[in-house]
Scaffold this motif. Sequence first.
Motif, PDB file in Angstrom:
ATOM      1  N   ALA A  92       1.043  -1.478  -0.287  1.00 30.81           N
ATOM      2  CA  ALA A  92      -0.087   0.292  -0.073  1.00 30.81           C
ATOM      3  C   ALA A  92       0.850   1.520  -0.458  1.00 30.81           C
ATOM      4  O   ALA A  92       1.839   0.896  -0.009  1.00 30.81           O
ATOM      5  CB  ALA A  92      -1.222  -0.232   0.968  1.00 30.81           C
ATOM      6  N   PHE A  93       0.306   2.467  -0.961  1.00 27.64           N
ATOM      7  CA  PHE A  93       1.162   3.622  -0.297  1.00 27.64           C
ATOM      8  C   PHE A  93       0.092   4.995  -1.254  1.00 27.64           C
ATOM      9  O   PHE A  93      -0.391   4.756  -1.269  1.00 27.64           O
ATOM     10  CB  PHE A  93       2.036   3.603  -1.787  1.00 27.64           C
ATOM     11  N   MET A  94       0.313   5.732   0.293  1.00 24.77           N
ATOM     12  CA  MET A  94      -0.478   6.801   0.303  1.00 24.77           C
ATOM     13  C   MET A  94       0.307   7.910   0.151  1.00 24.77           C
ATOM     14  O   MET A  94       1.460   8.787   0.778  1.00 24.77           O
ATOM     15  CB  MET A  94      -0.833   6.607   2.117  1.00 24.77           C
ATOM     16  N   SER A  98       4.395  12.004  -7.055  1.00 23.46           N
ATOM     17  CA  SER A  98       5.676  12.051  -7.304  1.00 23.46           C
ATOM     18  C   SER A  98       6.701  10.788  -8.123  1.00 23.46           C
ATOM     19  O   SER A  98       5.914   9.978  -8.391  1.00 23.46           O
ATOM     20  CB  SER A  98       6.773  12.219  -5.314  1.00 23.46           C
ATOM     21  N   LEU A  99       7.834  10.847  -8.093  1.00 26.96           N
ATOM     22  CA  LEU A  99       8.859  10.016  -8.775  1.00 26.96           C
ATOM     23  C   LEU A  99       8.539   9.127  -7.539  1.00 26.96           C
ATOM     24  O   LEU A  99       8.161   7.833  -8.313  1.00 26.96           O
ATOM     25  CB  LEU A  99      10.327  10.304  -8.668  1.00 26.96           C
ATOM     26  N   PRO A 100       8.687   8.589  -5.747  1.00 29.38           N
ATOM     27  CA  PRO A 100       8.131   7.536  -5.731  1.00 29.38           C
ATOM     28  C   PRO A 100       6.692   7.170  -5.430  1.00 29.38           C
ATOM     29  O   PRO A 100       6.358   5.987  -5.716  1.00 29.38           O
ATOM     30  CB  PRO A 100       8.311   8.344  -4.151  1.00 29.38           C
ATOM     31  N   PHE A 101       5.807   7.820  -5.894  1.00 28.46           N
ATOM     32  CA  PHE A 101       4.901   7.281  -5.786  1.00 28.46           C
ATOM     33  C   PHE A 101       4.635   6.110  -7.475  1.00 28.46           C
ATOM     34  O   PHE A 101       4.371   5.076  -7.292  1.00 28.46           O
ATOM     35  CB  PHE A 101       3.778   8.130  -6.367  1.00 28.46           C
ATOM     36  N   TYR A 102       5.110   6.628  -8.518  1.00 29.05           N
ATOM     37  CA  TYR A 102       5.162   5.930  -9.614  1.00 29.05           C
ATOM     38  C   TYR A 102       6.249   5.261  -9.478  1.00 29.05           C
ATOM     39  O   TYR A 102       5.856   3.848 -10.331  1.00 29.05           O
ATOM     40  CB  TYR A 102       5.870   6.333 -11.120  1.00 29.05           C
ATOM     41  N   VAL A 103       6.843   4.712  -8.765  1.00 24.87           N
ATOM     42  CA  VAL A 103       8.424   3.666  -8.496  1.00 24.87           C
ATOM     43  C   VAL A 103       7.662   2.960  -7.348  1.00 24.87           C
ATOM     44  O   VAL A 103       8.217   1.685  -8.070  1.00 24.87           O
ATOM     45  CB  VAL A 103       9.354   4.399  -7.663  1.00 24.87           C
ATOM     46  N   CYS A 104       7.003   3.423  -6.805  1.00 26.97           N
ATOM     47  CA  CYS A 104       6.229   2.131  -5.795  1.00 26.97           C
ATOM     48  C   CYS A 104       5.668   1.540  -6.858  1.00 26.97           C
ATOM     49  O   CYS A 104       4.980   0.187  -6.327  1.00 26.97           O
ATOM     50  CB  CYS A 104       5.797   2.937  -4.642  1.00 26.97           C
ATOM     51  N   LEU A 105       4.809   1.796  -7.775  1.00 26.40           N
ATOM     52  CA  LEU A 105       3.785   1.566  -8.238  1.00 26.40           C
ATOM     53  C   LEU A 105       3.603   0.080  -8.801  1.00 26.40           C
ATOM     54  O   LEU A 105       3.298  -0.687  -8.985  1.00 26.40           O
ATOM     55  CB  LEU A 105       2.629   2.719  -8.629  1.00 26.40           C
ATOM     56  N   PHE A 106       4.907   1.069  -9.711  1.00 27.64           N
ATOM     57  CA  PHE A 106       4.929   0.425 -10.812  1.00 27.64           C
ATOM     58  C   PHE A 106       5.779  -1.328 -10.527  1.00 27.64           C
ATOM     59  O   PHE A 106       5.836  -2.299 -10.909  1.00 27.64           O
ATOM     60  CB  PHE A 106       5.213   0.500 -12.020  1.00 27.64           C
ATOM     61  N   SER A 115      -0.224  -3.786  -5.902  1.00 30.04           N
ATOM     62  CA  SER A 115      -0.133  -2.524  -5.766  1.00 30.04           C
ATOM     63  C   SER A 115      -1.628  -2.127  -5.071  1.00 30.04           C
ATOM     64  O   SER A 115      -3.095  -2.512  -5.759  1.00 30.04           O
ATOM     65  CB  SER A 115       0.081  -1.197  -6.447  1.00 30.04           C
ATOM     66  N   VAL A 116      -1.703  -1.367  -3.657  1.00 29.08           N
ATOM     67  CA  VAL A 116      -2.619  -0.644  -3.267  1.00 29.08           C
ATOM     68  C   VAL A 116      -3.151   0.805  -3.060  1.00 29.08           C
ATOM     69  O   VAL A 116      -2.201   1.272  -2.134  1.00 29.08           O
ATOM     70  CB  VAL A 116      -3.113  -1.427  -1.954  1.00 29.08           C
ATOM     71  N   PRO A 117      -3.683   1.684  -3.769  1.00 35.10           N
ATOM     72  CA  PRO A 117      -3.073   3.230  -3.794  1.00 35.10           C
ATOM     73  C   PRO A 117      -3.949   3.912  -2.807  1.00 35.10           C
ATOM     74  O   PRO A 117      -5.327   3.348  -2.788  1.00 35.10           O
ATOM     75  CB  PRO A 117      -3.489   3.901  -5.289  1.00 35.10           C
ATOM     76  N   LEU A 118      -3.589   4.497  -2.075  1.00 38.11           N
ATOM     77  CA  LEU A 118      -4.498   4.824  -1.168  1.00 38.11           C
ATOM     78  C   LEU A 118      -4.920   6.804  -0.757  1.00 38.11           C
ATOM     79  O   LEU A 118      -3.795   6.891  -1.203  1.00 38.11           O
ATOM     80  CB  LEU A 118      -4.129   4.444   0.332  1.00 38.11           C
ATOM     81  N   PHE A 119      -6.264   7.162  -0.571  1.00 38.52           N
ATOM     82  CA  PHE A 119      -5.774   8.669  -1.021  1.00 38.52           C
ATOM     83  C   PHE A 119      -4.886   9.766   0.253  1.00 38.52           C
ATOM     84  O   PHE A 119      -5.474   9.161   1.692  1.00 38.52           O
ATOM     85  CB  PHE A 119      -6.895   9.270  -0.240  1.00 38.52           C
ATOM     86  N   THR A 120      -3.793  10.719  -0.085  1.00 39.04           N
ATOM     87  CA  THR A 120      -3.590  11.088   1.306  1.00 39.04           C
ATOM     88  C   THR A 120      -3.489  12.014   1.777  1.00 39.04           C
ATOM     89  O   THR A 120      -3.688  12.006   3.330  1.00 39.04           O
ATOM     90  CB  THR A 120      -2.761  12.194   0.432  1.00 39.04           C
TER      91      THR A 120
END
Length: 521
Positions: A92-94, A98-106, A115-120
């Motif tokens: 999961a990533f909140m 940003s670069l970390p967001f896309y790095v973690c997602l993919f 991958s579990v995107p969570l609202f900030t």
Amino acid sequence: MAKLTDYTRYEDAQAYANSPALWELFEGDRERLNIAHECITRHADGSGRAAVRIAHADGRDEILSFDEISAGAARFAHWLDANGIQPGERIAFMLEPSLPFYVCLFGAMQTGAISVPLFTLFGPDALRLRVDDCKPSILITNAEKADLARSVEGPRVIVADDGLLDEIAKYPASYAPRTRANDLAVFQYTSGTTRELPEAVKHTHRALVTLMFAALYGTGIRPGDEFFCPSSPAWGHGLWHGTLAPLGLGVTTGTFAGRFDPVRLMKALQDYRITNMSAAATHYRMMKNSGKAGDFTFSIRKLSYTGEPIDPATLDFIDETFRVPACSMYGTTEIGVVLVNYPGADDHEVKPGSLGKAVPGQTLQVQNPDGAPSVPGVIGELMLWRRDRWETTKDLAKIDEDGYFYHCGRADDVIISAGWTMSAVEIENTMLKHADVKECAVIGVPDATRGLVVKAFVVSDRAPSDAFVTELQNFTRERLAQHEFPRLVEFVGELPKTPAGKVHRKVLRDREAAAAAALVN
């Protein structure tokens, strides 16, 4: 041989759009497919070509290349392997875009993790409910949200900062995914209140292929577009239509990070020379209300919107500002996009306010309570033919003589007062035509005589008064019907909205119910 991306006309969509043609757009097949490879790695050719442009609320512009994201995602994938993460585990990533967001997602998807995107902007209750539901092994967030993340039991919390990027830098910049097309890739939560956990929609890697129907015919994406979607990638529209769909076709996309500001959005549209934007209805309305659109020059050729219908005044603003029609696309996180307006198709008329027509291969029907098809102009329940049966969308709609669909509200947004059936959406759209109404939400509230009466919640810069209430009531009944107007009007500073930007009428209904219960007790 021509591909689907080579065609733009409605007639061609009906003739050539099918599942085999969608698969031709990708390198993977029905057995082996990986979203990260299709969206990022295969487009990383060493040229430094932009993948994502990020318009930060503070005025900064950030451009990330396919090469940069590909290398970071591969390194993060190796880091996950080194930390014992197995395929099927949830990451999961909140994070804001940003670069970390896309790095973690993919990176997570490359390994076979989910991958579990969570609202900030989730608070502790909303975050805890989702973490308890999906049970991630790792929760990645920024320094500001770290304490909140650590207050939730279960996952290992990682702060996505330069330290994380430095830590993964020692790993190789390439990774060979081994996922199957039917392996799970993403858990997507729909927007909802903190105390009512919406079910996670579980997407496989092959969902990217199905998504292309919406990309090609809902947002009109084609190679060569400069695309932008201001919706948060924590939600379905921002992730699937704003991120994965354009990147899957090698199209540079744009997004917004931080607290939304319509003026900042318009500056980004101008500076990035955006030609194709897909946004929520609320984004367009906020641009109109800002009064600043005339300060910018736009290059828009295609526009689409989702989330809820756009009121006529905002449609007029779009016509005057962008000089292209606003194309609705209708769907949900659960069923996907099923009604579209084919942006860019010169042989398809865009009727103002309509949901358009079905995506190729989909069959929809407006039905009466007895299951029979409704005749044109009559409101019924919108049904989707799937799995050899009719399934409800839980929405009301009507069709016209030409087969265009029109949204008439959620099934629970119908108000029956003294035997009259009224649409909350229709009353809202009428009230929004009043020059002093910035936003409006309508619900039914209990009444001893009529069962329910219409109550409107109005956001306005004009001072509240009894005379203003009467003016709004007369304005509405003169344009709809003598019985169809808000008998009650409450002026509010803002309307409750879901994190995805939709007006949250259920919150208003719950407040009214609680207030009524308090009076009884």
